[in-house]
Design a protein around this motif. Structure first.
Motif, PDB file in Angstrom:
ATOM      1  N   LEU A 531       0.829  -1.192   0.000  1.00 14.52           N
ATOM      2  CA  LEU A 531       0.000   0.000   0.000  1.00 14.52           C
ATOM      3  C   LEU A 531       0.871   1.252   0.000  1.00 14.52           C
ATOM      4  N   ALA A 535      -2.780   5.256   0.755  1.00 18.34           N
ATOM      5  CA  ALA A 535      -3.712   4.132   0.849  1.00 18.34           C
ATOM      6  C   ALA A 535      -3.827   3.615   2.281  1.00 18.34           C
ATOM      7  N   LYS A 536      -2.762   3.768   3.059  1.00 17.97           N
ATOM      8  CA  LYS A 536      -2.794   3.284   4.442  1.00 17.97           C
ATOM      9  C   LYS A 536      -3.718   4.100   5.322  1.00 17.97           C
ATOM     10  N   LEU A 575      -3.635   0.329  -5.523  1.00 16.25           N
ATOM     11  CA  LEU A 575      -3.386   0.721  -4.132  1.00 16.25           C
ATOM     12  C   LEU A 575      -1.921   1.043  -3.896  1.00 16.25           C
ATOM     13  N   GLU A 576      -1.031   0.489  -4.737  1.00 19.46           N
ATOM     14  CA  GLU A 576       0.401   0.742  -4.545  1.00 19.46           C
ATOM     15  C   GLU A 576       0.773   2.167  -4.908  1.00 19.46           C
TER      16      GLU A 576
END
Length: 831
Positions: A531, A535-536, A575-576
């Motif tokens: 992530l 995203a986190k 998400l990355e």
């Protein structure tokens, strides 16, 4: 003159390769100003060598004059009598010119006489004591003009030359046909050339895809250089593919092919008209020949009948018989019939002559019309060919012009690399612990010590813990190491076993309780996905309904994630690289940001500065003020586009801490460049350019021609008056800006001032920033052209205005309680 093959107004070829017969040359070369006279000068083919010698003599005189003024003869100009010597050379040039144009009236044109007058004025007005570059250029231009004047032929002259020539129309039609074949060859060449460019771009893209994963490794020497080179190769490949598609469909091949087809159709129509007129004349001439032949035969018959009748009449007068009288009457009737037929044949003959004359006149009129049509057809084809060629080479120039700059940038950046720098960074990043000195001790055999299968232990001096040897047997299983009841976890285990367990704990193999440590990873269905930092911040769950991904802007059907709080939808793979943080409330719809008036984006912002400008500048000031080439070096195109999309999707929630500063600076410049009206509106552009030009002109006039204008440097009370006048006028002019424009411009300029203060580190002076932001903050009102000539000429003036704003921002923008506080006004972090 010697450079122009058509210096005398006709092609210089050998006698065996003339395109027209001698009569054409006679009539063509006799045309000119002498054409209005009763007696015209005629140049035979045999006279061409003498004409060439006369022109060469004139060229030699002009060359001598040029040497006296600019060349080796310049050493004589320092003497007091240099001007008379130059004037003597000028007189020789004029004498030779007069002889040439008097011998060959074809060269006695208005252009030649005008060019001669210009040359006389430039020589007489030449300043030998203090020569300037402008005077030299004007003199050389006058020399070139008089040379070109020898080969000037107007379109009307071309038509008259062909009208007076035998086979002129056929020659024009043959040339039009040759143009069509020439266009076909050009289209074939460009087509094959574009195929090669397309293959090259595809090969470059394949090379980029195959090498980017292998080359991009952390802490490798010159990694940034080759990474940037790969990205530039990718951009070049994409640009070439777009350019080739444009050349195929719009700018060259399609319009050229269409024009060639139209050209051929029109040429055939013109040729058919001409052939039809020629056939009519040929039919009239054929009828004329037949009528003449009939006329001659009828009159011959009439003469014979009249002779016979006269003979019979003479015989009758001698005899006086009745039979003779009947014969005479019969001969008279035959004579009368022959005379009637002869008169009828004469009338027909005269009618055919009139018809042939009419057809001849119609053919001449058709020749004039056809020649005009052919010239118009050739002119239109030339225009299309010229426009397509300009577009083609301009497109190729756009694709290749940046390459030398890119390669030079890579070269200069490579010179800044310190050998061994990345290796040192790699070693520091390993975070290795200090190696302690080792002593080897003998330990007596004990069954409990060797039950775990260990061979020996390293005993650290002054420490109680041990480290297992590298050659531990592979028979050590998981249950032997961490299972309950094993030797490592049993309270009855020996001292040696406890020492081994302590060693494993120190190595990080086991936890404090003999178990493996817990890995730090997100929980939920996406715990195994890498992530991004943004995203986190989301509470992710599996996507429940198909939705649009906020990262790649495509629809998500399967393998999607959704935030429980803001309901952001995203692909699992996206998400990355997700750059939108969670706002802990429902995320709003997409906002059209780029290409929209920034005042509509404010949405009641009290500071009056668009959020994207504040966000980008804040991040750059936080960690990139000392970065070399900030705002000058472009970011990677694909990453810049993703950031722009993220700003439109997430607005203020965009996370920029993981983005490249060059990408962020590129987003800021792109946003300002795509505003429908720049920060400094169109209505102020002429006034701003007038200030810059007035400043440059006044500086140049006071400092003297050829002296560099004063620099825009703030020296306090010692600042030059001309610069202060420019700053004061700028301050008064900017008071007319709308409040939002004024606040935004002040915010940007003060940030650029802080960037210029660290010039020693980032190499971006106020002058360099002016060059970068000049066309971005101000530009003329767009016209039909892609890049107007006035905007190209105004680049230095735009840069000077922005440089003045940066250097004297504390004067132009007077601080007030309502001014916007930029990040870093109180404290700037330059780490």
């Amino acid at each position: 003159i010697l450079r122009h093959a058509s210096a005398a107004g006709f092609p210089f070829q050998t006698s065996g390769t003339w395109g027209f017969h001698k009569g054409y040359v006679r009539s063509a070369l006799s045309y000119g100003h002498a054409a209005d006279c009763t007696e015209t000068s005629v140049i035979e083919v045999e006279d061409i060598p003498s004409l060439l010698r006369d022109v060469a003599r004139f060229a030699e005189a002009v060359e001598k004059l040029k040497d006296m003024v600019l060349g080796e003869g310049r050493r004589f100009l320092e003497e007091p009598r240099s001007r008379p010597a130059v004037h003597e050379c000028l007189g020789e040039v004029l004498r030779v010119l007069r002889q040439v144009i008097s011998t060959y009236p074809l060269l006695n044109t208005v252009e030649t006489l005008t060019a001669a007058g210009t040359l006389i004025s430039k020589v007489k007005g030449f300043s030998y004591e203090s020569t300037t570059d402008a005077q030299k250029k004007d003199f050389e231009k006058a020399i070139e003009t008089i040379a070109v004047a020898f080969s000037t032929v107007s379109a009307q002259e071309v038509d008259i030359l062909l009208q007076r020539s035998e086979g002129g129309v056929d020659s024009a039609l043959n040339y039009a046909k040759s143009i069509a074949k020439y266009m076909k060859d050009i289209i074939s060449y460009v087509d094959k050339r574009i195929v090669l460019e397309n293959e090259f771009s595809k090969g470059l893209q394949r090379l980029y895809q195959s090498c980017k994963q292998n080359i991009i490794q952390e802490h490798m020497p010159l990694l940034s250089i080759f990474s940037l080179a790969l990205e530039q190769d990718s951009e070049q490949s994409c640009g070439l593919q777009q350019a080739t598609n444009n050349i195929y469909t719009h700018s060259f091949l399609q319009p050229m092919t269409q024009r060639r087809q139209e050209h051929e159709k029109k040429r055939r129509d013109i040729k058919e008209q001409w052939q039809r007129a020629k056939r009519k004349l040929a039919d009239a001439e054929s009828n004329l020949r037949k009528a003449r032949h009939l006329y001659e035969s009828r009159y011959e018959e009439y003469e014979r009948a009249r002779t016979v009748a006269n003979k019979v009449e003479e015989e009758q007068s001698g005899t006086g018989s009745g039979s003779t009288t009947k014969a005479l009457d019969k001969k008279r009737r035959l004579e009368e019939e022959a005379r009637n037929k002869a008169e009828e044949a004469e009338a027909t003959y005269r009618t055919c002559i009139a018809d042939a004359t009419t057809q001849q006149q119609e053919l001449e009129d058709m020749k004039v019309n056809v020649l005009k049509q052919i010239q118009e057809l050739i002119r239109q084809t030339d225009q299309i060919l010229r426009a397509c060629t300009i577009s083609y080479y301009q497109t190729m120039h756009v694709q290749t012009a940046a390459l030398p700059v890119h390669f030079q940038t890579l070269c200069e950046s490579c010179k800044l690399y310190d050998p061994g720098q990345q290796y040192a960074a790699h070693v520091k990043n390993l975070q290795l612990r200090t190696e302690m000195p080792v002593q080897y001790q003998f330990e007596p055999y004990s069954a409990s010590k060797w039950s775990c299968g260990l061979v020996c232990c390293f005993v650290f001096a002054g420490r109680d813990h041990h480290q297992a040897h590298k050659s531990w047997p592979s028979t050590l299983s998981d249950t032997d190491s961490v299972g309950p009841g094993s030797g490592l976890g049993s309270p009855t285990s020996s001292t040696g076993t406890k020492q081994i367990q302590n060693s494993l704990v120190c190595l990080g193999v086991l936890g404090l309780n003999g178990m493996e440590p817990e890995s730090v990873a997100p929980t939920g269905p996406f715990r195994n996905v890498g992530l991004s930092k943004a995203a986190k911040t989301h509470r992710l769950r599996k996507l429940r309904t198909p939705s649009k991904c906020r990262e790649c802007d495509s629809y998500v059907y399967f393998q999607g994630a959704e935030c429980e709080e803001c309901f952001l939808a995203c692909h699992k793979k996206c998400l990355e690289s997700l750059a939108i943080q969670c706002g802990h409330k429902k995320l709003q719809g997409r906002l059209q940001l780029f290409g929209r008036d920034f005042s509509q984006v404010l949405q009641g912002d009290v500071e009056g500065v668009p959020f994207i400008i504040k966000k980008c500048i804040t991040e750059i000031e936080r960690r990139a003020l000392k970065m070399k080439g900030i705002y000058r070096v472009n970011g990677v195109k694909t990453r810049v586009e993703k950031l722009c999309q993220a700003f439109e999707n997430g607005k203020e929630l965009v996370e920029l801490s993981q983005a490249s500063p060059h990408d962020i600076s590129n987003v800021l410049k792109l946003y300002l460049r795509q505003l429908p009206e720049p920060i400094m509106p169109f209505r102020m552009y002429n006034a701003l350019m007038g200030l810059a030009k007035e400043s440059l002109n006044s500086d140049a006039s006071e400092a003297g021609e050829g002296v560099k204008s004063p620099e825009l440097v703030d020296r306090g009370s010692e600042t030059e008056p001309e610069v202060l006048v420019l700053v004061e006028k700028l301050r008064e002019l900017l008071k007319r800006l709308p409040p939002a424009n004024n606040a935004t411009l002040k915010y940007i300029i003060r940030h650029l001032h802080r960037v210029s203060e660290l010039e020693q580190d980032n190499k971006m002076s106020a002058s360099n920033l002016g060059i970068v932001f000049g066309p971005t903050l101000m530009r003329p009102k767009p016209t039909g052209a892609t890049v107007s000539l006035s905007s190209l000429v105004d680049y230095p003036h735009q840069a000077r205005i922005v440089e003045a704003l940066i250097v004297f921002q504390h004067i132009v923008f007077v601080s007030s309680s309502s001014s916007v506080s930029s990040p870093g006004q109180s404290q700037v972090c330059t780490d």
